[in-house]
Design a protein around this motif. Structure first.
Motif, PDB file in Angstrom:
ATOM      1  N   PRO A 175       0.800  -1.234   0.000  1.00  0.00           N
ATOM      2  CA  PRO A 175       0.000   0.000   0.000  1.00  0.00           C
ATOM      3  C   PRO A 175       0.828   1.278   0.000  1.00  0.00           C
ATOM      4  CG  PRO A 175      -0.856  -1.575   1.604  1.00  0.00           C
ATOM      5  CD  PRO A 175       0.466  -2.099   1.155  1.00  0.00           C
ATOM      6  N   ALA A 176       2.146   1.172   0.003  1.00  0.00           N
ATOM      7  CA  ALA A 176       2.980   2.374   0.067  1.00  0.00           C
ATOM      8  C   ALA A 176       2.765   3.304  -1.119  1.00  0.00           C
ATOM      9  CB  ALA A 176       4.455   1.969   0.154  1.00  0.00           C
ATOM     10  N   PHE A 177       2.230   2.801  -2.229  1.00  0.00           N
ATOM     11  CA  PHE A 177       2.096   3.650  -3.425  1.00  0.00           C
ATOM     12  C   PHE A 177       1.025   4.728  -3.267  1.00  0.00           C
ATOM     13  CE2 PHE A 177      -0.913   0.238  -4.090  1.00  0.00           C
ATOM     14  CZ  PHE A 177      -2.002   0.830  -4.689  1.00  0.00           C
ATOM     15  N   ILE A 178       0.168   4.655  -2.195  1.00  0.00           N
ATOM     16  CA  ILE A 178      -0.840   5.699  -1.990  1.00  0.00           C
ATOM     17  C   ILE A 178      -0.456   6.629  -0.833  1.00  0.00           C
ATOM     18  CG2 ILE A 178      -2.734   4.332  -2.933  1.00  0.00           C
ATOM     19  CD1 ILE A 178      -3.653   3.813  -0.056  1.00  0.00           C
ATOM     20  N   HIS A 220       3.007  12.289   6.340  1.00  0.00           N
ATOM     21  CA  HIS A 220       3.334  11.656   7.621  1.00  0.00           C
ATOM     22  C   HIS A 220       4.807  11.236   7.628  1.00  0.00           C
ATOM     23  CE1 HIS A 220      -0.940  11.574   8.477  1.00  0.00           C
ATOM     24  NE2 HIS A 220      -1.160  10.947   7.327  1.00  0.00           N
ATOM     25  N   ASP A 221       5.478  11.480   8.745  1.00  0.00           N
ATOM     26  CA  ASP A 221       6.894  11.099   8.836  1.00  0.00           C
ATOM     27  C   ASP A 221       7.022   9.623   9.221  1.00  0.00           C
ATOM     28  OD1 ASP A 221       6.334  10.957  11.558  1.00  0.00           O
ATOM     29  OD2 ASP A 221       7.177  12.929  11.985  1.00  0.00           O
ATOM     30  N   ILE A 246      -5.747   9.429   8.555  1.00  0.00           N
ATOM     31  CA  ILE A 246      -4.530   9.370   7.762  1.00  0.00           C
ATOM     32  C   ILE A 246      -4.777  10.105   6.453  1.00  0.00           C
ATOM     33  CG2 ILE A 246      -5.101   7.211   6.548  1.00  0.00           C
ATOM     34  CD1 ILE A 246      -2.133   6.401   6.898  1.00  0.00           C
ATOM     35  N   TRP A 247      -3.702  10.633   5.880  1.00  0.00           N
ATOM     36  CA  TRP A 247      -3.802  11.319   4.588  1.00  0.00           C
ATOM     37  C   TRP A 247      -3.160  10.437   3.522  1.00  0.00           C
ATOM     38  CZ3 TRP A 247      -6.263  15.986   3.638  1.00  0.00           C
ATOM     39  CH2 TRP A 247      -6.731  16.661   4.763  1.00  0.00           C
ATOM     40  N   LYS A 253      -4.660   8.527  -7.417  1.00  0.00           N
ATOM     41  CA  LYS A 253      -3.879   8.337  -8.633  1.00  0.00           C
ATOM     42  C   LYS A 253      -3.631   9.657  -9.351  1.00  0.00           C
ATOM     43  CE  LYS A 253      -3.743   5.607 -12.902  1.00  0.00           C
ATOM     44  NZ  LYS A 253      -4.457   4.593 -13.735  1.00  0.00           N
ATOM     45  N   ASN A 254      -4.615  10.590  -9.266  1.00  0.00           N
ATOM     46  CA  ASN A 254      -4.463  11.883  -9.941  1.00  0.00           C
ATOM     47  C   ASN A 254      -3.607  12.863  -9.150  1.00  0.00           C
ATOM     48  OD1 ASN A 254      -6.105  12.652  -7.847  1.00  0.00           O
ATOM     49  ND2 ASN A 254      -7.893  13.146  -9.107  1.00  0.00           N
ATOM     50  N   GLY A 255      -3.038  12.396  -8.025  1.00  0.00           N
ATOM     51  CA  GLY A 255      -2.169  13.243  -7.227  1.00  0.00           C
ATOM     52  C   GLY A 255      -2.854  13.981  -6.105  1.00  0.00           C
ATOM     53  N   GLU A 256      -4.172  13.944  -6.087  1.00  0.00           N
ATOM     54  CA  GLU A 256      -4.918  14.652  -5.046  1.00  0.00           C
ATOM     55  C   GLU A 256      -4.718  13.962  -3.697  1.00  0.00           C
ATOM     56  OE1 GLU A 256      -9.562  15.484  -3.709  1.00  0.00           O
ATOM     57  OE2 GLU A 256      -9.104  14.697  -5.728  1.00  0.00           O
ATOM     58  N   ILE A 257      -4.424  14.768  -2.684  1.00  0.00           N
ATOM     59  CA  ILE A 257      -4.279  14.255  -1.317  1.00  0.00           C
ATOM     60  C   ILE A 257      -5.631  14.357  -0.622  1.00  0.00           C
ATOM     61  CG2 ILE A 257      -3.187  14.653   0.919  1.00  0.00           C
ATOM     62  CD1 ILE A 257      -0.721  15.623  -0.565  1.00  0.00           C
TER      63      ILE A 257
END
Length: 819
Positions: free
Chosen positions: A304-307, A312-313, A334-335, A339-343
């Motif tokens: 899941p690291a790709f999202i 977060h540090d 959590i933030w 895929k479109n870059g939106e947080i």
């Protein structure tokens, strides 16, 4: 056919007996007088020994069977039974037990009774039957040991047997099952299904597997899998079938649960992700794809690291996984990144799934996109802290910022004193804008004023819309009262600049009240209270000015508060009463009605003037319950007078704007009429032009509802507001009341007389009654009579007086009610 000679026949029988393979013997006098070789061979004795009679007969029979054999022998010899056939156990010379079948007959041997018997050795047959029986018993035990129900039927479908599990499932004994068909043991719908399956199997042969329901002894229906097979005889012919039942209810339930879980997984609005123990994604649902924008193919096999959002540090994630491994679960905000870059913000729950050995086998993550929740939270926070019309901080946020400003000022060094100034700014005449042009215009005035104030003072000053047409300005860096006064002057000037709304110039003025920290209070509550007192004093001082707080202002505010509390209790204490001012017909001078006017007889202040307490009642909302009492009392009094003086006197009652806006006005009026018994046509409700013009559509609807009750409707102070011929046409009115200001000026002001004449002519042309208020001189009476005004009311005839004065005047004949 030639019959042999007796001697020859005897020889023939002897030969047959000697050569027979069947054991034959003759008993006479309890001893064996003849035994053929087969008999001797069967029991293992020489014929000579048997015929000598040396061996007692009971020695040749099993002890347990001897009494039976003896009885049969005696029965032959006595002639009770000529013949008999039965089984018993014989004993061989070597002690072996022989199972024999005996056929015996009573005969005459050498002229004496004797028993002729043949023995058939059944030992091998009995042994075979015993072994078969043991085998059958073993098979029965084996079948009963099998937990699955087993049954077998003949080719006609009748049960031939079953195991204990099958009998228990039906709640019957084997005897109650054997010989029955499915139609005798099962509900018809199930029996039909079984029977059709059996017929098909018997026709097709082989085996059969199918699923169906079975009703158990407790009435429950279970899902069962039937496994059946045809069994054949030695000739290969189908003679029946055997069946085994496997209860698959739990399996079906688990399949349903798995199917449901799969559907829930896919239908869930929360994003679900399942990984293996190493964190590689095995499965995601549709919601996860919709939330993140990634397809399943793009996610499977990854961690899941790709999202990750990057917000977060590492310590955040370290603490997260430490809790998952230690406690089995973590949840929190959590933030993540789409895929479109939106947080986006999410509420995430991670659980560790363990196998039967306690080892982690999977991780399950369930996340909810809380973007809208965050937006709603921000919106709620804005609603809670900001004014929806202007976008300015509201009272709650002003209070918080005032507390902060005071705390910062208190922390300032002694050599650098800091003042906090709180100014209340109230727009004058905004009510007139609302009443004449509508609330939309009033709202726009408030918005434009807020923009002007913000442009003047800048972002470092908190501007709050405190309430209605009132603003509050918080200055945390003004140097004392001089700077506060200069700023107040600038604020008054900027408010007075004309506002342009739809090509119309609107001029406003303002009043400002100022309180200073620490001079006028050491906390926010004191500054707010004292600033409000200063504003109230500024408004009483002619408006368009500013006032600093002074101690005596609080005394005036306290007096007003006490006065308000007294008014709140005036109704329940019976301190309120009605005065009445009569209305007379110009045509003949007769009394036609009264206007009910409210008075307050205070226990210590005496009779309080209406202009002192009625505005306060309207401001506090007390006018609504007070107005309800006025309406009820006026109706009661009107009916009493109509009965006493035999005349339908009309009673006029004023309605305030607050009463007119109440949703239950028609209900209140109807109740007053019903409780008093007053005919609706004798009640006239008076409303001002400004009240009606605030919302003409709503006013039309309310007036029509009142008119439906049968009451009369009047416009009070006609001509002082924005008199409109349009609303006279739309509203179902009965009466126009000419304002006293025009009546008083008629004698010396031609314009006032012309306006009065126009109003009377307008009313007459519309079929409306016209009432002149404030008639004080005979000259005014003459002018109005000449103008053909309908009714007169004023000090020339009578001041407002208590009810007993009205009654006294009628009784004395000073006024009359008939033509």
């Amino acid at each position: 056919m030639q019959i042999p000679e007796p001697q020859t026949f005897s020889q023939l029988c002897a030969t047959l007996a000697e050569q027979s393979l069947t054991a034959i013997y003759i008993l006479q006098d309890d001893r064996m007088v003849y035994a053929n070789p087969c008999m001797a061979q069967l029991i293992g004795y020489d014929r000579e020994i048997l015929l000598e009679g040396a061996i007692p007969l009971e020695k040749l029979v099993h002890p347990e069977d001897w009494s039976m054999v003896r009885e049969h022998m005696d029965a032959r010899l006595s002639g009770q039974e000529k013949q008999a056939r039965y089984r018993f156990r014989a004993l061989h010379q070597n002690g072996q037990v022989l199972y024999v079948d005996i056929f015996s007959s009573l005969i005459s041997y050498q002229d004496k009774p004797a028993i002729l018997a043949t023995l058939l050795d059944l030992t091998e047959q009995v042994e075979a039957e015993r072994k078969l029986e043991e085998q059958v018993h073993f098979m029965g035990q084996l079948l009963d040991a099998i937990p699955s129900p087993i049954f077998y039927k003949d080719q006609d479908g009748r049960y031939q047997g079953c195991n204990l599990a099958f009998a228990d499932s039906l709640g019957l004994s084997r005897k109650e099952i054997v010989g029955k068909t499915v139609y005798e043991l099962a509900p018809e719908d199930l029996a039909r299904r079984y029977h059709e399956a059996d017929l098909n199997l018997m026709q097709q042969g082989g085996t059969q597997v199918y699923c169906a329901q079975v009703r158990y002894a407790n009435g429950e229906r279970h899902e069962v899998q039937f496994n059946k097979a045809v069994f054949q005889n030695s000739k290969g012919q189908a003679t029946g079938l055997v069946g085994v039942m496997l209860d698959i209810s739990d399996l079906k339930r688990k399949e349903t649960e798995l199917l449901l879980a799969a559907r829930v997984f896919d239908a869930s609005t929360e994003g679900i992700i399942i990984t293996d123990a190493s964190g590689r994604i095995l499965k995601i649902n549709r919601a996860f794809q919709d939330i993140t924008g990634y397809s399943e193919a793009e996610c499977l096999g990854q961690t899941p690291a790709f999202i990750k959002s990057g917000l977060h540090d590492p310590t955040f994630y370290a603490a997260l996984w430490q809790q998952v491994f230690g406690q089995g679960r973590w949840q929190g905000e959590i933030w993540n990144r789409r895929k479109n870059g939106e947080i986006y913000p999410a509420w995430l729950s991670i659980s560790a799934a363990r196998d039967s050995h306690g080892h982690i086998s999977h991780f399950i993550g369930i996340s909810t996109d809380i973007s809208r929740h965050k937006e709603a939270e921000a919106h709620i926070n804005r609603l809670a802290n900001y004014d929806s019309l202007t976008g300015l901080p509201n009272r709650a946020l002003l209070q918080d910022r005032l507390d902060q400003a005071i705390a910062q000022a208190q922390l300032a060094k002694r050599g650098e004193p800091r003042h906090v100034a709180l100014m209340f700014l109230d727009l004058n005449r905004l009510k007139q804008v609302n009443d004449s042009l509508g609330h939309a215009w009033g709202d726009r005035v408030i918005q434009l004023t807020a923009e002007r104030l913000a442009a003047l003072v800048g972002p470092q000053v908190t501007i709050s819309r405190h309430v209605g047409d009132q603003f509050a300005l918080l200055f945390s860096q003004l140097n004392g009262s001089r700077a506060a006064a200069a700023m107040a002057e600038r604020l008054l000037q900027v408010v007075q600049e004309p506002l342009v709304l739809e090509d119309q110039n609107i001029s406003m003025t303002a009043s400002i009240g100022i309180s200073l920290f620490p001079d006028d209070g050491d906390d926010s509550a004191a500054l707010l209270r004292n600033g409000d007192s200063a504003l109230h004093h500024a408004k009483q001082s002619g408006r368009g000015n500013f006032q600093f707080y002074r101690d005596e202002m609080n005394a005036a505010s306290l007096e007003r508060l006490v006065f308000e509390q007294s008014l709140r209790h005036a109704l329940e204490r019976g301190e309120l009463e009605l005065f009445y001012q009569p209305q007379f017909a110009f045509a003949d001078g007769r009394l036609v009605g009264m206007e009910a006017l409210l008075r307050w007889r205070h226990p210590t202040l005496g009779l309080v003037p209406p202009d002192r307490f009625i505005p306060l009642a309207e401001e506090t909302g007390l006018i609504v319950p007070i107005g309800r009492w006025v309406l009820q009392e006026a109706c009661r009094q009107a009916l009493a007078w109509s009965r006493q003086f035999q005349a339908p006197l009309r009673m006029a009652v004023n309605l305030s704007a607050n009463q007119f806006d109440a949703e239950d006005l028609a209900k209140v009026v109807r109740a007053a009429l019903q409780q008093s018994g007053l005919p609706p046509a004798q009640l006239e409700l008076e409303l001002t032009e400004s009240t009606l013009m605030r919302d003409a559509d709503l006013a039309t609807s309310t007036l029509r509802e009142l008119k439906g009750l049968g009451v009369l409707l009047a416009v009070d102070d006609f001509g002082t507001g924005y008199s409109s011929l349009t609303y006279l046409r739309r509203f179902p009115l009965d009466t126009l009341k000419i304002d006293r200001s025009f009546v008083l000026d008629m004698e010396r002001d031609a314009n006032a007389k012309a306006i009065t004449q126009a109003v009377v002519a307008l009313g007459r042309s519309l079929g409306l009654t016209t009432v002149a208020e404030g008639v004080e001189t005979p000259e005014q009476q003459t002018i109005l009579r000449d103008l053909q005004c309908t009714l007169a009311q004023g000090y020339l005839f009578s001041r407002p007086v208590p009810a007993q004065d009205i009654e006294q005047a009628l009784q004395d004949g000073r006024w009359w009610t008939t033509r």
